[in-house]
Design a protein around this motif. Structure first.
Motif, mmCIF file in Angstrom:
data_model
loop_
_atom_site.group_PDB
_atom_site.id
_atom_site.type_symbol
_atom_site.label_atom_id
_atom_site.label_comp_id
_atom_site.label_asym_id
_atom_site.label_seq_id
_atom_site.Cartn_x
_atom_site.Cartn_y
_atom_site.Cartn_z
ATOM 1 N N ARG A 295 58.259 54.920 42.138
ATOM 2 C CA ARG A 295 58.548 53.530 41.810
ATOM 3 C C ARG A 295 57.289 52.809 41.366
ATOM 4 N N GLY A 296 57.441 51.914 40.407
ATOM 5 C CA GLY A 296 56.317 51.133 39.919
ATOM 6 C C GLY A 296 56.623 50.523 38.567
ATOM 7 N N THR A 297 55.827 49.559 38.159
ATOM 8 C CA THR A 297 56.005 48.920 36.862
ATOM 9 C C THR A 297 54.655 48.684 36.217
ATOM 10 N N VAL A 298 54.615 48.802 34.916
ATOM 11 C CA VAL A 298 53.398 48.504 34.174
ATOM 12 C C VAL A 298 53.105 47.012 34.235
ATOM 13 N N VAL A 299 54.150 46.204 34.137
ATOM 14 C CA VAL A 299 53.974 44.747 34.184
ATOM 15 C C VAL A 299 53.348 44.327 35.510
ATOM 16 N N GLY A 300 53.848 44.883 36.619
ATOM 17 C CA GLY A 300 53.303 44.545 37.920
ATOM 18 C C GLY A 300 51.840 44.932 38.045
ATOM 19 N N SER A 301 51.487 46.105 37.524
ATOM 20 C CA SER A 301 50.100 46.555 37.583
ATOM 21 C C SER A 301 49.181 45.647 36.782
ATOM 22 N N VAL A 302 49.642 45.223 35.605
ATOM 23 C CA VAL A 302 48.841 44.318 34.772
ATOM 24 C C VAL A 302 48.653 42.978 35.474
ATOM 25 N N LEU A 303 49.707 42.493 36.119
ATOM 26 C CA LEU A 303 49.576 41.241 36.878
ATOM 27 C C LEU A 303 48.592 41.417 38.025
ATOM 28 N N GLY A 304 48.593 42.600 38.643
ATOM 29 C CA GLY A 304 47.627 42.878 39.692
ATOM 30 C C GLY A 304 46.201 42.803 39.179
ATOM 31 N N VAL A 305 45.965 43.348 37.990
ATOM 32 C CA VAL A 305 44.632 43.279 37.375
ATOM 33 C C VAL A 305 44.228 41.835 37.128
ATOM 34 N N LEU A 306 45.141 41.053 36.578
ATOM 35 C CA LEU A 306 44.841 39.645 36.284
ATOM 36 C C LEU A 306 44.560 38.860 37.557
ATOM 37 N N ILE A 307 45.279 39.167 38.628
ATOM 38 C CA ILE A 307 45.057 38.479 39.902
ATOM 39 C C ILE A 307 43.665 38.787 40.437
ATOM 40 N N PHE A 308 43.288 40.057 40.444
ATOM 41 C CA PHE A 308 41.965 40.434 40.949
ATOM 42 C C PHE A 308 40.849 39.824 40.094
ATOM 43 N N THR A 309 41.011 39.871 38.783
ATOM 44 C CA THR A 309 39.978 39.331 37.898
ATOM 45 C C THR A 309 39.854 37.823 38.054
ATOM 46 N N THR A 310 40.988 37.144 38.223
ATOM 47 C CA THR A 310 40.961 35.690 38.415
ATOM 48 C C THR A 310 40.290 35.324 39.727
ATOM 49 N N ILE A 311 40.564 36.084 40.778
ATOM 50 C CA ILE A 311 39.907 35.843 42.068
ATOM 51 C C ILE A 311 38.395 35.968 41.926
ATOM 52 N N THR A 312 37.962 37.038 41.276
ATOM 53 C CA THR A 312 36.527 37.252 41.075
ATOM 54 C C THR A 312 35.905 36.102 40.298
ATOM 55 N N ASN A 313 36.593 35.636 39.274
ATOM 56 C CA ASN A 313 36.087 34.542 38.450
ATOM 57 C C ASN A 313 35.986 33.248 39.254
ATOM 58 N N ILE A 314 37.006 32.946 40.040
ATOM 59 C CA ILE A 314 36.997 31.722 40.849
ATOM 60 C C ILE A 314 35.867 31.765 41.869
ATOM 61 N N PHE A 315 35.699 32.906 42.518
ATOM 62 C CA PHE A 315 34.635 33.033 43.507
ATOM 63 C C PHE A 315 33.269 32.879 42.862
ATOM 64 N N ALA A 316 33.098 33.440 41.675
ATOM 65 C CA ALA A 316 31.812 33.336 40.984
ATOM 66 C C ALA A 316 31.515 31.891 40.598
ATOM 67 N N LEU A 317 32.526 31.187 40.102
ATOM 68 C CA LEU A 317 32.326 29.796 39.701
ATOM 69 C C LEU A 317 32.007 28.905 40.892
ATOM 70 N N ASN A 318 32.516 29.285 42.072
ATOM 71 C CA ASN A 318 32.268 28.494 43.281
ATOM 72 C C ASN A 318 31.074 29.019 44.082
ATOM 73 N N ASN A 319 30.307 29.932 43.461
ATOM 74 C CA ASN A 319 29.085 30.459 44.068
ATOM 75 C C ASN A 319 29.324 31.100 45.436
ATOM 76 N N LEU A 320 30.463 31.775 45.592
ATOM 77 C CA LEU A 320 30.757 32.490 46.823
ATOM 78 C C LEU A 320 30.198 33.898 46.745
ATOM 79 N N GLN A 321 29.792 34.426 47.875
ATOM 80 C CA GLN A 321 29.158 35.728 47.912
ATOM 81 C C GLN A 321 30.144 36.837 47.554
ATOM 82 N N SER A 322 29.614 37.942 47.026
ATOM 83 C CA SER A 322 30.460 39.064 46.638
ATOM 84 C C SER A 322 31.144 39.701 47.835
ATOM 85 N N ASP A 323 30.519 39.625 49.017
ATOM 86 C CA ASP A 323 31.155 40.221 50.188
ATOM 87 C C ASP A 323 32.437 39.494 50.547
#
Length: 348
Positions: A295-323
């Motif tokens: 079971r799985g979907t390509v659409v779901g996986s792509v949304l997962g990528v976008l979610i992770f990348t957006t989180i990283t971007n938000i944390f970087a803009l707010n000067n939060l540590q990588s940990d």
């Protein structure tokens, strides 16, 4: 006492394609079928999470996060790992795993940026990256499908070997790209209607992946092998050949991703693709792909990528540590796995 013949749902010799039987079934087989035209609750939930993250970014850093250049950056950063994740989704859906994707990206990127390769220009770099990816995928596929090696062990060996070869080629140095036509793809002047070429490639790979999974016998066989390999074999599917093709597909995606990374960074390094395997697996998992396969979907996986990348971007803009970023990603993965288990219990 004779044994009853396997039923169609069990994937016996007289059964039709396993996925076709689950077209209108809300159970595990359905996400691999045509239901993607009618997004399920998981897809809607992922869209809700992504919308919430965009809202958080807009509130905490409205000027920076909502700027066109930043949104373009998020999509570009999603492109490389996104292409890898599409290939990983197919492999996991078949019940396999590929720990070597990051190392293959590194090897393909450094092999494609050697001085000898760059002498052949744009075509030489692109073709080399793709061929290296396919070659590594072929080795993985042969070892797993015909050598009967456990996917974890085979791809772990490839991960170590590919990293070592990438280090040998570069001798620890960064290989700078001098081919202008490759570098131009990463410049803003190459954007079409504000869309970077790398994002276009990512979108194309996603669409092709979706079509292959949901509109071809290859996709149905992938789901069948992941759901029950023995039943798939009894239904007439060459399971070994299917697994070989899947690792070739993963290698192809790694080759394409390596070329995109070369365009993005303008160089080839043996450290490229670091932890890509974990990011791709994590994105596929939160997108709804079962680690047990089927079971799985390509659409779901792509949304997962976008979610992770957006989180990283938000944390970087707010000067939060990588940990803190890693802790947040880990928490999301745990929640996604728990949701998968709960869903599986409800469907059994």
């Amino acid at each position: 006492m004779t044994q009853p013949a396997p039923s169609a749902q069990q994937g016996g010799p007289g059964a039709g394609p396993p996925l076709e039987l689950g077209k209108d079934d809300p159970g595990p087989a359905a996400p691999g079928g045509t239901r993607l035209f009618r997004p399920d609750l998981r897809t809607l939930a992922l869209l809700g999470v992504l919308a919430a993250l965009i809202l958080v970014g807009g509130i905490t850093r409205p000027d920076e996060f909502l700027a066109t250049t930043n949104l373009q950056l998020v999509l570009v950063q999603s492109s490389v790992i996104g292409v890898v994740t599409v290939g990983m989704t197919f492999v996991i859906m078949s019940g396999g795993i590929d720990l070597s994707v990051g190392a293959i990206v590194a090897l393909a990127s450094v092999w494609a940026t050697t001085v000898a390769t760059q002498d052949f220009g744009f075509a030489g770099i692109l073709l080399t990256a793709v061929l290296v990816g396919l070659g590594c995928g072929l080795v993985n596929g042969v070892l797993i499908a015909y050598g009967q090696m456990v996917p974890f062990i085979a791809t772990l060996a490839m991960m170590v070997s590919a990293r070592g070869l990438a280090l040998l080629i570069t001798d620890g140095n960064t290989q700078i790209v001098t081919v202008e036509s490759v570098l131009d793809l990463g410049s803003r002047s190459s954007y079409v209607l504000g869309i970077p070429p790398l994002v276009m490639v990512f979108a194309l790979v996603t669409v092709v992946g979706w079509l292959v999974l949901n509109r071809t016998t290859f996709g149905r066989r992938t789901v069948a092998v992941g759901g029950n390999a023995e039943a798939a074999r009894l239904a007439g599917i060459d399971v070994r050949r299917q697994r070989l093709y899947l690792y070739l597909l993963s290698g192809l995606c790694c080759g394409i991703a390596a070329f995109l990374l070369v365009v993005l960074s303008g160089s080839g390094q043996n450290t490229n693709g670091n932890l890509y395997e974990l990011d791709a697996i994590a994105a596929a998992i939160i997108g709804g792909t079962l680690l047990t396969g089927g079971r799985g979907t390509v659409v779901g996986s792509v949304l997962g990528v976008l979610i992770f990348t957006t989180i990283t971007n938000i944390f970087a803009l707010n000067n939060l540590q990588s940990d803190v970023q890693q802790i947040a990603k880990g928490a999301i993965i745990v929640v996604a796995v728990l949701v998968q288990r709960r869903s599986a219990q409800h469907t059994t």
